[in-house]
Write a protein that holds these residues in place. Structure first.
Motif, PDB file in Angstrom:
ATOM      1  N   LEU A 286       0.832  -1.358  -0.196  1.00  0.00           N
ATOM      2  CA  LEU A 286       0.046  -0.109  -0.020  1.00  0.00           C
ATOM      3  C   LEU A 286       0.944   1.183   0.018  1.00  0.00           C
ATOM      4  O   LEU A 286       0.665   2.159  -0.815  1.00  0.00           O
ATOM      5  CB  LEU A 286      -0.895  -0.042   1.343  1.00  0.00           C
ATOM      6  N   PHE A 287       1.968   1.507   0.813  1.00  0.00           N
ATOM      7  CA  PHE A 287       2.686   2.353   0.873  1.00  0.00           C
ATOM      8  C   PHE A 287       3.513   2.507  -0.420  1.00  0.00           C
ATOM      9  O   PHE A 287       3.756   3.828  -1.029  1.00  0.00           O
ATOM     10  CB  PHE A 287       3.837   2.311   1.998  1.00  0.00           C
ATOM     11  N   SER A 288       3.931   1.417  -0.999  1.00  0.00           N
ATOM     12  CA  SER A 288       4.767   1.667  -2.224  1.00  0.00           C
ATOM     13  C   SER A 288       3.796   2.241  -3.510  1.00  0.00           C
ATOM     14  O   SER A 288       4.013   3.248  -4.270  1.00  0.00           O
ATOM     15  CB  SER A 288       5.220   0.143  -2.687  1.00  0.00           C
ATOM     16  N   ARG A 289       2.579   1.561  -3.459  1.00  0.00           N
ATOM     17  CA  ARG A 289       1.531   2.178  -4.592  1.00  0.00           C
ATOM     18  C   ARG A 289       1.193   3.422  -4.247  1.00  0.00           C
ATOM     19  O   ARG A 289       1.182   4.426  -5.119  1.00  0.00           O
ATOM     20  CB  ARG A 289       0.222   1.182  -4.227  1.00  0.00           C
TER      21      ARG A 289
ATOM     22  N   HIS B 130      15.459   8.904 -10.913  1.00  0.00           N
ATOM     23  CA  HIS B 130      15.761   9.065  -9.650  1.00  0.00           C
ATOM     24  C   HIS B 130      14.597   8.793  -8.632  1.00  0.00           C
ATOM     25  O   HIS B 130      14.528   8.013  -7.682  1.00  0.00           O
ATOM     26  CB  HIS B 130      16.090  10.381  -9.214  1.00  0.00           C
ATOM     27  N   HIS B 131      13.313   8.850  -9.378  1.00  0.00           N
ATOM     28  CA  HIS B 131      12.146   8.559  -8.689  1.00  0.00           C
ATOM     29  C   HIS B 131      12.162   6.832  -8.711  1.00  0.00           C
ATOM     30  O   HIS B 131      11.638   6.324  -7.386  1.00  0.00           O
ATOM     31  CB  HIS B 131      10.894   8.981  -9.345  1.00  0.00           C
ATOM     32  N   GLN B 132      12.262   6.301  -9.523  1.00  0.00           N
ATOM     33  CA  GLN B 132      12.389   4.855  -9.796  1.00  0.00           C
ATOM     34  C   GLN B 132      13.161   4.203  -8.863  1.00  0.00           C
ATOM     35  O   GLN B 132      13.034   3.209  -8.421  1.00  0.00           O
ATOM     36  CB  GLN B 132      12.417   4.370 -11.214  1.00  0.00           C
ATOM     37  N   HIS B 133      14.401   4.743  -8.974  1.00  0.00           N
ATOM     38  CA  HIS B 133      15.365   4.099  -7.972  1.00  0.00           C
ATOM     39  C   HIS B 133      15.028   4.265  -6.465  1.00  0.00           C
ATOM     40  O   HIS B 133      15.067   3.405  -5.553  1.00  0.00           O
ATOM     41  CB  HIS B 133      16.813   4.990  -7.935  1.00  0.00           C
ATOM     42  N   PHE B 134      14.236   5.310  -6.107  1.00  0.00           N
ATOM     43  CA  PHE B 134      13.920   5.572  -4.790  1.00  0.00           C
ATOM     44  C   PHE B 134      12.707   4.272  -4.427  1.00  0.00           C
ATOM     45  O   PHE B 134      12.978   3.745  -3.283  1.00  0.00           O
ATOM     46  CB  PHE B 134      13.301   7.041  -4.515  1.00  0.00           C
ATOM     47  N   LEU B 135      11.833   4.136  -5.508  1.00  0.00           N
ATOM     48  CA  LEU B 135      10.754   3.291  -5.398  1.00  0.00           C
ATOM     49  C   LEU B 135      11.337   1.862  -5.210  1.00  0.00           C
ATOM     50  O   LEU B 135      11.036   1.199  -4.355  1.00  0.00           O
ATOM     51  CB  LEU B 135       9.872   3.372  -6.408  1.00  0.00           C
ATOM     52  N   GLN B 136      12.456   1.533  -5.953  1.00  0.00           N
ATOM     53  CA  GLN B 136      13.016   0.359  -5.872  1.00  0.00           C
ATOM     54  C   GLN B 136      13.756  -0.049  -4.664  1.00  0.00           C
ATOM     55  O   GLN B 136      13.816  -0.933  -4.069  1.00  0.00           O
ATOM     56  CB  GLN B 136      13.941  -0.016  -7.144  1.00  0.00           C
ATOM     57  N   ARG B 137      14.507   1.333  -4.065  1.00  0.00           N
ATOM     58  CA  ARG B 137      15.180   0.765  -2.882  1.00  0.00           C
ATOM     59  C   ARG B 137      14.099   0.869  -1.663  1.00  0.00           C
ATOM     60  O   ARG B 137      14.255   0.009  -0.607  1.00  0.00           O
ATOM     61  CB  ARG B 137      15.992   2.347  -2.329  1.00  0.00           C
ATOM     62  N   MET B 138      13.061   1.540  -1.719  1.00  0.00           N
ATOM     63  CA  MET B 138      12.006   1.342  -0.749  1.00  0.00           C
ATOM     64  C   MET B 138      11.205  -0.135  -0.970  1.00  0.00           C
ATOM     65  O   MET B 138      10.962  -0.789   0.211  1.00  0.00           O
ATOM     66  CB  MET B 138      10.806   2.150  -1.197  1.00  0.00           C
ATOM     67  N   GLN B 139      11.261  -0.885  -2.187  1.00  0.00           N
ATOM     68  CA  GLN B 139      10.555  -2.114  -2.145  1.00  0.00           C
ATOM     69  C   GLN B 139      11.677  -2.998  -1.549  1.00  0.00           C
ATOM     70  O   GLN B 139      11.126  -4.144  -1.001  1.00  0.00           O
ATOM     71  CB  GLN B 139      10.238  -2.303  -3.764  1.00  0.00           C
ATOM     72  N   ARG B 140      12.864  -2.848  -1.912  1.00  0.00           N
ATOM     73  CA  ARG B 140      13.895  -3.599  -1.134  1.00  0.00           C
ATOM     74  C   ARG B 140      13.884  -3.496   0.219  1.00  0.00           C
ATOM     75  O   ARG B 140      13.783  -4.546   0.935  1.00  0.00           O
ATOM     76  CB  ARG B 140      14.938  -3.443  -1.687  1.00  0.00           C
TER      77      ARG B 140
ATOM     78  N   HIS C 173       1.812   9.264  -5.765  1.00  0.00           N
ATOM     79  CA  HIS C 173       2.264  10.533  -5.365  1.00  0.00           C
ATOM     80  C   HIS C 173       3.360  11.176  -6.342  1.00  0.00           C
ATOM     81  O   HIS C 173       2.890  12.184  -6.962  1.00  0.00           O
ATOM     82  CB  HIS C 173       2.808  10.602  -4.024  1.00  0.00           C
ATOM     83  N   PHE C 174       4.111  10.261  -6.793  1.00  0.00           N
ATOM     84  CA  PHE C 174       5.096  10.696  -7.770  1.00  0.00           C
ATOM     85  C   PHE C 174       4.526  11.047  -9.077  1.00  0.00           C
ATOM     86  O   PHE C 174       4.893  11.930  -9.813  1.00  0.00           O
ATOM     87  CB  PHE C 174       6.323   9.937  -7.855  1.00  0.00           C
ATOM     88  N   VAL C 175       3.638  10.077  -9.543  1.00  0.00           N
ATOM     89  CA  VAL C 175       2.808  10.469 -10.747  1.00  0.00           C
ATOM     90  C   VAL C 175       2.243  11.926 -10.681  1.00  0.00           C
ATOM     91  O   VAL C 175       2.148  12.516 -11.499  1.00  0.00           O
ATOM     92  CB  VAL C 175       2.113   9.318 -11.087  1.00  0.00           C
ATOM     93  N   GLU C 176       1.449  12.146  -9.586  1.00  0.00           N
ATOM     94  CA  GLU C 176       0.675  13.374  -9.552  1.00  0.00           C
ATOM     95  C   GLU C 176       1.747  14.661  -9.386  1.00  0.00           C
ATOM     96  O   GLU C 176       1.512  15.454 -10.040  1.00  0.00           O
ATOM     97  CB  GLU C 176      -0.089  13.191  -8.044  1.00  0.00           C
ATOM     98  N   LEU C 177       2.785  14.412  -8.801  1.00  0.00           N
ATOM     99  CA  LEU C 177       3.991  15.556  -8.764  1.00  0.00           C
ATOM    100  C   LEU C 177       4.347  15.791 -10.207  1.00  0.00           C
ATOM    101  O   LEU C 177       4.403  16.872 -10.615  1.00  0.00           O
ATOM    102  CB  LEU C 177       5.053  15.147  -7.823  1.00  0.00           C
TER     103      LEU C 177
ATOM    104  N   ASN D  97      17.117   4.622 -18.748  1.00  0.00           N
ATOM    105  CA  ASN D  97      16.338   5.854 -17.982  1.00  0.00           C
ATOM    106  C   ASN D  97      14.746   5.540 -18.005  1.00  0.00           C
ATOM    107  O   ASN D  97      14.474   4.710 -18.999  1.00  0.00           O
ATOM    108  CB  ASN D  97      16.548   7.208 -18.444  1.00  0.00           C
ATOM    109  N   ASP D  98      14.025   6.162 -17.104  1.00  0.00           N
ATOM    110  CA  ASP D  98      12.671   6.337 -17.037  1.00  0.00           C
ATOM    111  C   ASP D  98      12.098   7.644 -17.509  1.00  0.00           C
ATOM    112  O   ASP D  98      12.747   8.357 -16.851  1.00  0.00           O
ATOM    113  CB  ASP D  98      11.847   5.455 -15.686  1.00  0.00           C
ATOM    114  N   TYR D  99      11.019   7.682 -18.464  1.00  0.00           N
ATOM    115  CA  TYR D  99      10.616   8.952 -18.477  1.00  0.00           C
ATOM    116  C   TYR D  99       8.955   9.024 -17.861  1.00  0.00           C
ATOM    117  O   TYR D  99       8.409   8.273 -18.273  1.00  0.00           O
ATOM    118  CB  TYR D  99      10.926   9.218 -19.931  1.00  0.00           C
TER     119      TYR D  99
END
Length: 450
Positions: free
Chosen positions: A28-31, A142-152, A36-40, A115-117
């Protein structure tokens, strides 16, 4: 799993529950973070879109590309591509971008090798059909790297939480089940010589206190049954010792010398009486054993209790006359039961009442309908029974008068009331004794139909 201890099962259950809850919360937190990042990103791209349109409109017919580059220079990870209505690229930022870009309008996500765009496609002039196509690309690596670190981190947290909960659960379960181990230790020490051991209920948890109370009640019943069995064995030995001693003594005396045929015949008649007494005693013991195991076969038939009682009162009338005791009966009722068994039960009660009623006393039988059953009360006046002896009156071989010796039948050996209770219970009823104000009452409660 069936061989695992209860502590291990609880620990595994705690760990599984913690892992599921942690995983669910992490997902739930990851989603939520991703949304939130998508909205930003959407807000940022829409703001830049407004800035690009304003920069083009403010050039007043001059070449707007320098103004666009200046506008985008403030956002290092933002790339702009503009194509005219023919699909030819009219302007592009110097920042490299993927060669293949999505064409559909609106917001979308693109991923290439490194990269992700986040991509936003829109018309440069929304009010013109031949408007150039504008594409804004935001690098969100950088957003995706943060999400991956958070998932780990979520997976690591789930694993550590499950492990910690398993260890703490095993400790808590082992500590919480300590009363059970104490109960097991006490139960293992119980034997035929120590049935008086009891489980401590005071310091037990609420869930185990009821179990401990039930086990203590069971131990109490076992202790009582064992004591009764021990007393019963002693009583049988005592009851059989006297007639056997009489037989041996009588036979030895008879054989000490030559006797006449009449003397031998008299000796055999004496032995026959003792043997009949022993046979009746054994038969009644077998009768009680069948009753204990529910093997009494009842022949049910409609019975008028008044008629059955009157027949028994007529039978006991000569004996009552000798004892100077009045007999009486009140009430009537119809039930279904075994005629011979009920006659035997009532006969035992009447015989018992007559023997303990003083001269000039009275024995009454009262029959009363009570709801779906009938109550039969056999009562006599005279010396009452002490309250502490009432619960034991129906025990086998128990005598309220210890001075009374063996009689001529097993009913007088303390089996009559035990047989009566077995007969009444076989009919689905119950019997109790009450003694107060100079009257002793044996109250039988029977169902009318069973």
């Amino acid at each position: 799993m069936s061989r695992w201890s209860l502590s291990n099962r609880l620990a595994l259950l705690f760990a599984a529950c913690t892992a599921v809850v942690s995983l669910f919360a992490g997902v739930l937190f990851s989603r939520g973070s991703e949304a939130h990042f998508v909205e930003l990103d959407r807000q940022l791209l829409e703001t830049q879109l407004i800035g690009v349109r304003r920069a083009v409109q403010d050039t007043h017919g001059h070449d707007p590309r320098m103004r666009l580059d200046d506008e985008l220079s403030r956002q290092a990870d933002l790339t702009l591509r503009i194509k005219d209505s023919n699909g030819t690229q009219w302007h592009g930022s110097p920042i490299p971008a993927p060669p293949e870009l999505p064409e559909r309008p609106g917001l979308s996500t693109l991923r290439d090798a490194d990269n992700d765009y986040r991509v936003l496609n829109a018309l440069l002039y929304p009010d013109r059909t031949d408007s150039p196509q504008l594409t804004l690309l935001l690098n969100i690596t950088h957003h995706q790297h943060f999400l991956q670190r958070m998932q780990r981190l979520i997976w690591l947290t789930v694993g550590l939480s499950a492990l910690a909960t398993a260890l703490l659960g095993a400790w808590a379960a082992r500590r919480g089940l300590r009363p059970l181990r104490r109960m097991g230790a006490i139960a293992s020490s119980v034997s035929a010589r120590s049935l008086n051991a009891r489980l401590p209920e005071e310091h037990m948890p609420v869930e185990l206190a009821e179990l401990a109370r039930s086990i203590n009640d069971m131990l109490g019943r076992l202790d009582d049954a064992f004591q009764r069995l021990s007393a019963f064995s002693a009583d049988i030995a005592h009851e059989l010792r006297t007639p056997l001693s009489n037989l041996l003594t009588h036979t030895q005396v008879t054989l000490t010398r030559e006797r006449s045929l009449e003397d031998y015949r008299e000796a055999l008649h004496g032995n026959l009486e003792e043997l009949q007494w022993m046979a009746q005693l054994i038969n009644d013991m077998l009768y009680l054993a069948k009753a204990d195991h529910g093997l009494l076969a009842l022949h049910r038939e409609p019975l008028q209790l008044a008629e059955e009682v009157d027949i028994l009162l007529d039978f006991f009338a000569p004996l009552a006359e000798d004892f100077n005791v009045r007999l009486g009966r009140d009430g009537e009722s119809l039930i279904e039961g075994d005629r011979n068994m009920l006659r035997r039960a009532l006969s035992n009660l009447l015989d018992n009442a007559l023997r303990f009623t003083p001269s000039g006393g009275e024995v009454r039988v009262r029959i009363v309908d009570v709801g779906q059953g009938v109550s039969v009360c056999v009562e006599n006046n005279g010396e009452g029974v002490p309250a502490d002896l009432l619960p034991r009156l129906f025990d086998r071989f128990y005598r309220a008068d210890p001075s009374r010796q063996e009689g001529s039948s097993s009913e007088h050996a303390g089996l009559g009331l035990a047989i009566t209770r077995s007969i009444i219970r076989a009919h689905g009823g119950d019997i109790r004794c009450e003694s107060a104000e100079g009257w002793t009452r044996f109250v039988i409660e029977l169902p009318k139909n069973k």
